[in-house]
Each structure stands twice: as C-alpha cells, then as structure tokens.
Design a protein around this motif. Structure first.
Motif, PDB file in Angstrom:
ATOM      1  N   ILE A  45       0.865  -1.185   0.000  1.00  0.00           N
ATOM      2  CA  ILE A  45       0.000   0.000   0.000  1.00  0.00           C
ATOM      3  C   ILE A  45       0.900   1.232   0.000  1.00  0.00           C
ATOM      4  O   ILE A  45       1.612   1.495   0.979  1.00  0.00           O
ATOM      5  N   HIS A  46       0.868   1.980  -1.091  1.00  0.00           N
ATOM      6  CA  HIS A  46       1.746   3.144  -1.218  1.00  0.00           C
ATOM      7  C   HIS A  46       1.259   4.309  -0.357  1.00  0.00           C
ATOM      8  O   HIS A  46       0.124   4.340   0.113  1.00  0.00           O
ATOM      9  N   GLY A  47       2.143   5.270  -0.177  1.00  0.00           N
ATOM     10  CA  GLY A  47       1.823   6.454   0.613  1.00  0.00           C
ATOM     11  C   GLY A  47       1.593   7.690  -0.252  1.00  0.00           C
ATOM     12  O   GLY A  47       1.210   7.591  -1.410  1.00  0.00           O
ATOM     13  N   THR A  59       6.138   2.550  -5.716  1.00  0.00           N
ATOM     14  CA  THR A  59       6.324   1.296  -4.976  1.00  0.00           C
ATOM     15  C   THR A  59       6.514   0.099  -5.899  1.00  0.00           C
ATOM     16  O   THR A  59       6.711  -1.020  -5.431  1.00  0.00           O
ATOM     17  N   GLY A  60       6.501   0.328  -7.198  1.00  0.00           N
ATOM     18  CA  GLY A  60       6.780  -0.744  -8.140  1.00  0.00           C
ATOM     19  C   GLY A  60       8.197  -1.285  -8.021  1.00  0.00           C
ATOM     20  O   GLY A  60       8.436  -2.471  -8.270  1.00  0.00           O
ATOM     21  N   LEU A 118       1.076  -7.707   4.696  1.00  0.00           N
ATOM     22  CA  LEU A 118       0.812  -6.327   4.290  1.00  0.00           C
ATOM     23  C   LEU A 118       2.064  -5.493   4.514  1.00  0.00           C
ATOM     24  O   LEU A 118       2.694  -5.584   5.567  1.00  0.00           O
ATOM     25  N   VAL A 119       2.403  -4.658   3.538  1.00  0.00           N
ATOM     26  CA  VAL A 119       3.476  -3.678   3.686  1.00  0.00           C
ATOM     27  C   VAL A 119       2.926  -2.329   3.244  1.00  0.00           C
ATOM     28  O   VAL A 119       2.458  -2.183   2.117  1.00  0.00           O
ATOM     29  N   GLY A 124       0.436   4.892   3.684  1.00  0.00           N
ATOM     30  CA  GLY A 124       0.081   3.496   3.451  1.00  0.00           C
ATOM     31  C   GLY A 124       0.362   2.606   4.651  1.00  0.00           C
ATOM     32  O   GLY A 124      -0.290   1.577   4.833  1.00  0.00           O
ATOM     33  N   GLY A 125       1.330   3.000   5.482  1.00  0.00           N
ATOM     34  CA  GLY A 125       1.575   2.263   6.718  1.00  0.00           C
ATOM     35  C   GLY A 125       0.386   2.350   7.656  1.00  0.00           C
ATOM     36  O   GLY A 125       0.001   1.362   8.289  1.00  0.00           O
ATOM     37  N   ALA A 126      -0.210   3.550   7.731  1.00  0.00           N
ATOM     38  CA  ALA A 126      -1.420   3.714   8.534  1.00  0.00           C
ATOM     39  C   ALA A 126      -2.556   2.868   7.977  1.00  0.00           C
ATOM     40  O   ALA A 126      -3.296   2.215   8.729  1.00  0.00           O
TER      41      ALA A 126
END
Length: 257
Positions: A45-47, A59-60, A118-119, A124-126
């Motif tokens: 999950i990108h930010g 994030t690719g 999950l990363v 995206g961390g949230a």
C-alpha cells in the motif's frame, strides 16, 4: 542515498494490472516469480499522505525487488483525496476490497493466501495497520515510515494537515473517523506488527512509530520496532539504498514464520 529520486524513476513493468472495482483507481498490479509456486504474497500500500497526486508507481521498485526474491506482490491503487470517493471511508473501503480480491486471483496466479503480508509506506503504513485492525484474518503487517498515530499527526499539522483532508475534519468534528481509522486507537491482537522507520526521516517523524510500538506493547500486542540510523523517508522503499537489506530481510523473516 541514490542520486535519482525513487519517485521519479520508472519501475519495472508489472505482469498484469487487474481491476478489483469499477472506479479507474480501483486496481492493483500483480508480479509473480517466473517459476514455481504457490507463492507467498506481499500486498503493498503506497503512501503520499492519502492525496491523489501520489500513485502506486514509486512502490513498483519495491515490488519488483521482492518478486525477484521469490515472492508474489500485489501493488494496490485506491481512491485518494482529490479523487471522487477518496478520503474516509472510500479510501479504506478500496484497500479492504483490494485485500479481499487476492483470494479471487489466488488460483490463477498460484498464490498462497495463508502466507500473506501487508506492507505499507508512509500514509500506506497507517492504512495497512488500519486494515489489520478491521480484518482478523491478517496475521502479518509491516509499516515503513508510517503515519501510525493520526491524532498526533493532526496535532503536528503534518503535511499541511493532510489527516484533516483524509478524515474529513479535526478530531473534535469527526471523532468517529479517528476512532475507526487511527491505528493507535485500534486493537490489532492477531497480527505480528513490524514498524521500521529511518532516524533521518524529515517527512514523518520517527517518534510516531517508536511511541506506537511502546504503547501497543503495553497493551499486549505483538509489535517490533526497527529504527535505521542513516535512513530517510524514501530509503525504506528504495532497493538501491543501504536500508533496503533490513527491510527485505524483515519481509522474508515474517513470511517464513
């Protein structure tokens, strides 16, 4: 630190782009190793502080690097602030739908959904931790430089009050949104959580992850914290950085457990 910014560098192409919904932003990019299977899956999950200006392209690189290590990766796009339906709860609904879609493509791409991680990076961390707080089936999650305390993000006015744009108001105006979305306020008893943060991060303060880890350990959650002394915000998602081996090693360790 590599000279060219990971945000501007074209990523290696994905194997396929698959829609999990009807909106143009409801899709993911799948990458799978060339041979073998079934494969462990890393959902990324990108930010970008939940804003439409930032998409999944950056994030690719992380996804391609992990796929080269034998892991399938599912790089998720979602509606963001500035897109129709973006913000809370639409953004979270997309992330949840994208997660649930993995089981629908598991047979086609030889995915082992019991080995899913999950990363999430930054905002995206949230979202990754929030998803783990609402989906009991999630057992492993890594937050990279995550905005993991939304109340404190509001108090600090991070990125021009990005959290207000995401959640639709300040805490006193929409307290239920903060209660539903803020990883710090959610119970995540079932998942092993790793928070990795660079000490040199000037975009999201590392003490957000440090404090989260301390508080959640007190509450009995399985949380681990790794601070990388020389790393900045984007180093954690850049396979060329000196921080990357620690990130990759944490991913591989979690998927072996």
């Amino acid at each position: 630190m590599p000279a060219d910014d990971i945000y501007d560098l074209p990523a290696p192409p994905a194997d396929a782009r698959l829609p999990y919904g009807s909106d143009p932003n409801q899709f993911g990019e799948i990458r799978v190793p060339k041979a073998g299977g079934p494969f462990s899956v890393v959902l990324v999950i990108h930010g970008g502080y939940w804003r439409a200006k930032y998409d999944l392209k950056h994030t690719g690189h992380l996804c391609a690097a992990l796929t080269n290590r034998g892991l399938a990766t599912w790089n998720l796009e979602y509606r963001r602030v500035g897109n129709p339906g973006g913000g809370w709860p639409g953004t979270f609904e997309d992330v949840r739908s994208g997660y649930r879609y993995v089981s629908q493509i598991a047979q086609r791409y030889k995915l082992d959904v019991s080995k899913l991680l999950l990363v999430g990076h930054s905002a995206g961390g949230a979202l990754a931790l929030c998803l783990a707080g609402h989906e009991p089936s999630i057992k492993r999650v890594i937050s990279l430089a995550g905005v993991v305390d939304l109340q404190q993000a509001w108090e600090l006015h991070l990125s021009d009050n990005a959290v207000v744009g995401f959640l639709g108001g300040e805490p006193r105006a929409v307290p239920e949104h903060y209660h539903e979305a803020d990883p710090m306020q959610l119970k995540i008893p079932q998942a092993t959580q790793w928070l990795i943060h660079g000490a040199s991060d000037d975009t999201v303060p590392p003490f957000l992850s440090r404090n989260y880890s301390e508080q959640k350990k007190i509450r009995g959650e399985n949380v681990h914290y790794l601070e990388i002394s020389t790393a900045g915000h984007s180093d954690l998602i850049d396979p060329r950085s000196t921080a990357w081996p620690k990130v990759e090693g944490t991913v591989l360790h979690l998927l072996q457990s």
